[in-house]
Write an enzyme that holds these catalytic residues in place. Structure first.
Site, PDB file in Angstrom:
ATOM      1  N   TYR A   1      40.811  37.674  39.669  1.00  0.00           N
ATOM      2  CA  TYR A   1      39.905  37.057  40.638  1.00  0.00           C
ATOM      3  C   TYR A   1      39.038  38.133  41.282  1.00  0.00           C
ATOM      4  CZ  TYR A   1      38.211  35.004  44.968  1.00  0.00           C
ATOM      5  OH  TYR A   1      37.398  34.583  45.988  1.00  0.00           O
TER       6      TYR A   1
ATOM      7  N   GLU B   1      31.763  34.120  43.743  1.00  0.00           N
ATOM      8  CA  GLU B   1      33.130  34.208  43.246  1.00  0.00           C
ATOM      9  C   GLU B   1      33.167  34.140  41.717  1.00  0.00           C
ATOM     10  OE1 GLU B   1      36.404  32.006  45.735  1.00  0.00           O
ATOM     11  OE2 GLU B   1      35.933  30.820  43.975  1.00  0.00           O
TER      12      GLU B   1
END
Ligand code: GDP
Ligand code: MN
Length: 381
Positions: free
Chosen positions: A101, A189
């Site tokens: 991530y 993101e």
């Protein structure tokens, strides 16, 4: 404003972030043609403005053009968290060894952009934050310096990334940060950022939320707004320059000024009610704007009472009263309302409403109490 996955990834790519080859389609036949032209396995991905598409069955691998057409048939038209899938992204499938991530957000405490990375990619980051917060590594970025090399390496080493990947990771982290700043985002993101079988990092998913107040500086991004994907009421509100946020309660609120709107919601709750929305009609609201606001509030079926709270300064109370009457002519409704009008021309405003048999109030507390009573089916005045 949220961008779709394909839009976010293309934005990231402009800043040097590697993304899979991909094209957008709206029919199964188009999906087949794209898969054919790639000549490789593909992933067909629902383009809707919510997360967790994978779990909902909106992300599917296909080895052949036949299979791609078949999964596209399943995905197009399906509903994910209430949104109908009208578009899919067809990406060349990645050979995934590992999912990580990487994200950038505005941190209000430090008043800076914070970059976050985690070895637990592909799952919701909120879940990681809840269950194992130590697995999220953060660095705070100095706005004058940008994301420095050593900070990116700090993230890379913090998540245990293989040394051979740190160079690529640094470039991607800096690219993501620059994309965030360059587009006035509030969130950027990559989840997951994957390590492929060939030892390459690749942004397989992308998400971006842009600051609406910065959009005027980015006409190209503003144009990407997918009106069909947004709540029709929010689209209508924007057209009239109203700030509107849908909530879960039953008491519709029409207020001038964001602070007063917040206070109105608080006072409704204080007296046992639940606001159905936040709505700021702004200063100098003319009758047509008020009418639009009321139409939007009443288009929500769950609304069973409306509280109008106007502090007349630039916004004249009699103008607002006329707007309410105009709206009531257009919208056939039996939803009871109470209006608190104070300030410029309040007498005239109240008189206009009283003639139309609408409940009025002079204090906010009185208005809120009446609205809560009306919402419970009790009568007032
Ligand atoms: P989300 O569920 O909305 O976050 O959609 P993602 O784009 O993140 O996809 C969900 C999951 O599908 C990823 O975490 C991967 O595990 C898997 N996935 C997505 N793209 C590919 C791909 O190209 N190849 C493989 N093997 N899996 C993929
Ligand atoms: Mn994802």
């Amino acid at each position: 404003m949220k961008l779709q996955e394909y839009q976010s990834k293309r934005e990231f790519a402009k800043y040097g972030v590697p993304i899979p080859r991909g094209e957008v389609a709206t029919t199964p036949e188009e999906v087949r043609a794209i898969a054919q032209s790639f000549g490789k396995p593909v992933v067909v991905k629902a383009q809707v403005l919510v997360g967790g598409r994978g779990k909902a069955g909106g992300v599917k691998l296909a080895r052949t053009p036949d299979e791609a057409e078949e999964v596209a048939r399943q995905i197009l038209g399906m509903k994910i968290k209430g949104l109908t899938v009208k578009k899919v992204l067809v990406d060349e499938a990645a050979d995934i060894k590992n999912e990580i991530y990487l994200g950038a957000v505005v941190d209000r405490n430090s008043q800076r952009v914070v970059m976050m990375a985690s070895s637990e990619g592909g799952v919701e980051i909120e879940e990681v934050a809840r269950v194992s917060p130590e697995k999220i590594i953060k660095v705070t970025v100095n706005p004058f310096l940008g994301l420095l090399g050593f900070q990116a390496r700090q993230l890379a080493f913090g998540i245990g990334l293989d040394k051979s990947l740190v160079g690529q990771f640094t470039k991607i982290a800096q690219g993501l940060y620059n994309a965030f700043i360059g587009s006035d985002a509030s969130l950027a993101e990559i989840n997951p950022l994957v390590v492929t079988g060939e030892g390459k990092l690749l942004a397989v998913d992308g998400k971006m939320v842009l600051d609406d107040n910065g959009l005027f500086r980015h006409p190209d991004l503003a144009e990407m707004r997918d009106v069909e994907e947004e709540s029709p009421y929010e689209v209508e509100a924007r057209k009239y320059g109203l700030s509107y946020v849908q909530l879960d309660g039953t008491i519709g609120c029409m207020v001038n000024g964001a602070g007063l709107a917040m206070a109105t919601m608080d006072v409704i709750k204080l007296f046992g009610g639940e606001p159905a929305n936040f709505l700021d009609i702004g200063g100098g609201a003319q009758a047509d704007k008020v009418a639009a606001a009321l139409r939007i509030i009443l288009s929500e079926e769950k609304v069973n009472a409306v509280l109008v709270n106007i502090f007349g300064g630039i916004t004249r109370a009699d103008e607002v009263a006329k707007g309410i009457l105009q709206a009531l002519k257009e919208v056939d409704t039996d939803v009871p309302m109470v209006a608190r009008l104070v300030g410029t021309n309040e007498e005239e405003g109240r008189k206009i409403l009283a003639e139309a048999n609408m409940a009025t109030a002079t204090s906010l507390a009185e208005a809120a109490k009446k609205a809560v009573a009306l919402s419970k089916g009790e009568s007032v005045n």
